[in-house]
Design a protein around this motif. Structure first.
Motif, mmCIF file in Angstrom:
data_model
loop_
_atom_site.group_PDB
_atom_site.id
_atom_site.type_symbol
_atom_site.label_atom_id
_atom_site.label_comp_id
_atom_site.label_asym_id
_atom_site.label_seq_id
_atom_site.Cartn_x
_atom_site.Cartn_y
_atom_site.Cartn_z
ATOM 1 N N ARG A 136 0.803 -1.223 0.000
ATOM 2 C CA ARG A 136 0.000 0.000 0.000
ATOM 3 C C ARG A 136 0.835 1.273 0.000
ATOM 4 O O ARG A 136 0.313 2.348 -0.325
ATOM 5 C CB ARG A 136 -0.924 0.000 1.214
ATOM 6 C CG ARG A 136 -1.962 -1.119 1.216
ATOM 7 C CD ARG A 136 -2.881 -1.042 0.002
ATOM 8 N NE ARG A 136 -3.947 -2.020 0.053
ATOM 9 C CZ ARG A 136 -5.178 -1.762 0.452
ATOM 10 N NH1 ARG A 136 -5.485 -0.549 0.863
ATOM 11 N NH2 ARG A 136 -6.090 -2.716 0.455
ATOM 12 N N SER A 190 -5.082 -2.885 9.339
ATOM 13 C CA SER A 190 -5.235 -4.182 8.683
ATOM 14 C C SER A 190 -5.281 -3.957 7.180
ATOM 15 O O SER A 190 -5.251 -2.806 6.698
ATOM 16 C CB SER A 190 -6.522 -4.876 9.136
ATOM 17 O OG SER A 190 -7.662 -4.169 8.661
ATOM 18 N N ALA A 216 -7.804 -4.304 5.405
ATOM 19 C CA ALA A 216 -9.063 -3.620 5.119
ATOM 20 C C ALA A 216 -9.023 -2.152 5.514
ATOM 21 O O ALA A 216 -9.824 -1.350 5.031
ATOM 22 C CB ALA A 216 -10.212 -4.316 5.846
ATOM 23 N N SER A 217 -8.097 -1.775 6.404
ATOM 24 C CA SER A 217 -7.988 -0.382 6.859
ATOM 25 C C SER A 217 -6.521 0.014 6.989
ATOM 26 O O SER A 217 -6.035 0.313 8.075
ATOM 27 C CB SER A 217 -8.702 -0.209 8.200
ATOM 28 O OG SER A 217 -8.255 -1.182 9.137
#
Length: 442
Positions: free
Chosen positions: A72, A332, A334-335
């Motif tokens: 990311r 995570s 997801a976040s």
């Protein structure tokens, strides 16, 4: 390779030039040398500290978090989608903050990033002094090491720029680079001018000018810097540190580096400082968070390792920062935007965690000592030690003591014979270390 670059490489990189690495996977543990294994066991067994080299051989429970940060953030920055990031790594002393930062540093090196690890303290480099932060980063910057574990990266802003400049040999390329630097939009004009003079003086072999420019770029005291017909009266200080730091990042990106991973490890408790000291730290941190949000520092990943008291006793007193760092969800896949990461937040439950860590240490020890151990005996020793350790109400947040005890057991087994060690005796002999240590967490 020209003579200047050859000499610089020999002095700083043990003869190997780093030319970039593809996005290979993190090492799985194969190919561990006896020398490196012995170094790992000695450092962990004597001090309980994570090894500087080969940390991947004794890392448990961080793969998922590191993969998120890699996918990311680092890969995005490396491929030109600059951006910036701010992460707070929280954990009690002994929970693995330093281990986490070391793993992050090694991952950043694999992606070609420059890194800098700065120890923060109230008496040394404090995050409340932006000028001190600039100087610490300029001195601690390290280029990715070349040629594997036996080499060290080029360290210090001046040396990194020297290494880059000596690699440009063709006169036409040098002229092209100087024109590019002159046309670039650098935040601070003084910084831009000194940088260009530094590179030019390296190519012209004007050592006196190069040395003076380097001292200025490192933030060392220079009242006035005379560069031909111009005089630079501005120096790097608290007042202009933000602009200078931004300029530092800009020139490194111009030189082709994918970015910088800047890591700060709090070795003193900021919570014990005066209200004024805490306010300076919090104000600067809030500014960094805001500048990351506005992409003021493209290509920079900021990571701050702090104990829980920093959040509960310092951040809580300043709503402006608390609101920025709070999140209803944990970090995570997801976040991934959540700014706070728990250093001890492994998804493994404690028994599984310590057993896995113990097995990895056993494997490293067997290489270090060329030891053909009995698997059944050492598996039983490990199970018993983990059970007694957790029964004493210690958890994954205090792993340093476990590491030292387990290595002590293995050394006794190796020297005195397998199956002869009284685990209770080892625990009592090492009892002084069962107290929570203040600094240098594993």
């Amino acid at each position: 390779m020209n003579d200047k670059l050859q000499g610089f490489v020999e002095a700083n990189s043990n003869g190997d030039v780093w030319v970039g690495q593809e996005e290979d996977e993190l090492r799985s543990g194969d190919g561990l040398s006896e020398m490196l294994a012995a170094e790992i066991i000695d450092r962990m067994g004597s001090l309980g500290l994570p090894p500087e080299r080969g940390i991947e051989y004794v890392t448990v429970g961080l793969a998922d978090v590191l993969q998120i940060l890699d996918e990311r953030y680092l890969k995005v920055m490396r491929h030109g989608g600059r951006g910036s990031a701010f992460k707070l790594i929280k954990g009690s002393f002994g929970s693995g903050k330093t281990h986490f930062l070391t793993c992050l540093r090694n991952l950043a090196w694999k992606r070609g990033f420059l890194t800098a690890t700065v120890e923060l303290s109230l008496k040394g480099c404090t995050f409340g002094d932006a000028g001190a932060i600039y100087k610490a980063l300029a001195h601690e910057l390290i280029d990715p090491p070349a040629g594997g574990d036996d080499n060290e990266g080029v360290q210090g802003l001046g040396n990194i720029l020297r290494f880059w400049a000596y690699g440009v040999e063709e006169p036409s390329l040098r002229k092209s680079w100087l024109n590019k630097f002159k046309a670039s939009n650098i935040s601070n004009n003084s910084y831009k001018s000194v940088f260009i003079h530094f590179i030019r003086s390296l190519w012209q072999e004007d050592d006196d000018t190069a040395e003076a420019c380097e001292m200025w770029l490192l933030g060392n005291p220079i009242k006035k810097l005379k560069l031909g017909l111009i005089t630079i009266s501005e120096c790097i200080c608290e007042r202009n540190a933000s602009s200078m730091l931004y300029s530092l990042v800009q020139i490194l990106l111009l030189c082709g580096y994918p970015g910088v991973v800047a890591m700060f490890d709090e070795v003193d408790r900021v919570a014990s400082g005066s209200r004024r000291e805490k306010k300076c730290v919090v104000d600067n941190m809030r500014q960094f968070v805001d500048m990351c949000g506005s992409q003021r520092y493209p290509g920079v990943f900021w990571a701050f390792a702090v104990p829980p008291e920093f959040i509960s006793d310092v951040v809580a007193e300043y709503p402006a920062l608390q609101q920025r760092l709070n999140s209803p969800m944990p970090f995570s896949a997801a976040s991934p935007q959540v700014p706070t990461i728990d250093a001890a937040g492994s998804s493994l439950e404690p028994t599984t965690f310590f057993n896995e860590l113990g097995r990895k240490i056993l494997k490293v020890a067997s290489v270090a000592w060329n030891w053909d151990y009995d698997r059944a005996i050492q598996s039983e020793n490990l199970r018993n030690l983990v059970s007694s350790y957790l029964a004493a109400n210690f958890d994954a947040g205090q792993r340093r003591n476990f590491v030292k005890q387990w290595i002590a057991v293995l050394q006794a087994e190796h020297i005195n014979g397998q199956g002869t060690t009284d685990l209770d005796v080892v625990g009592r002999a090492d009892g002084s270390d069962m107290e929570m240590e203040e600094f240098a967490d594993f």
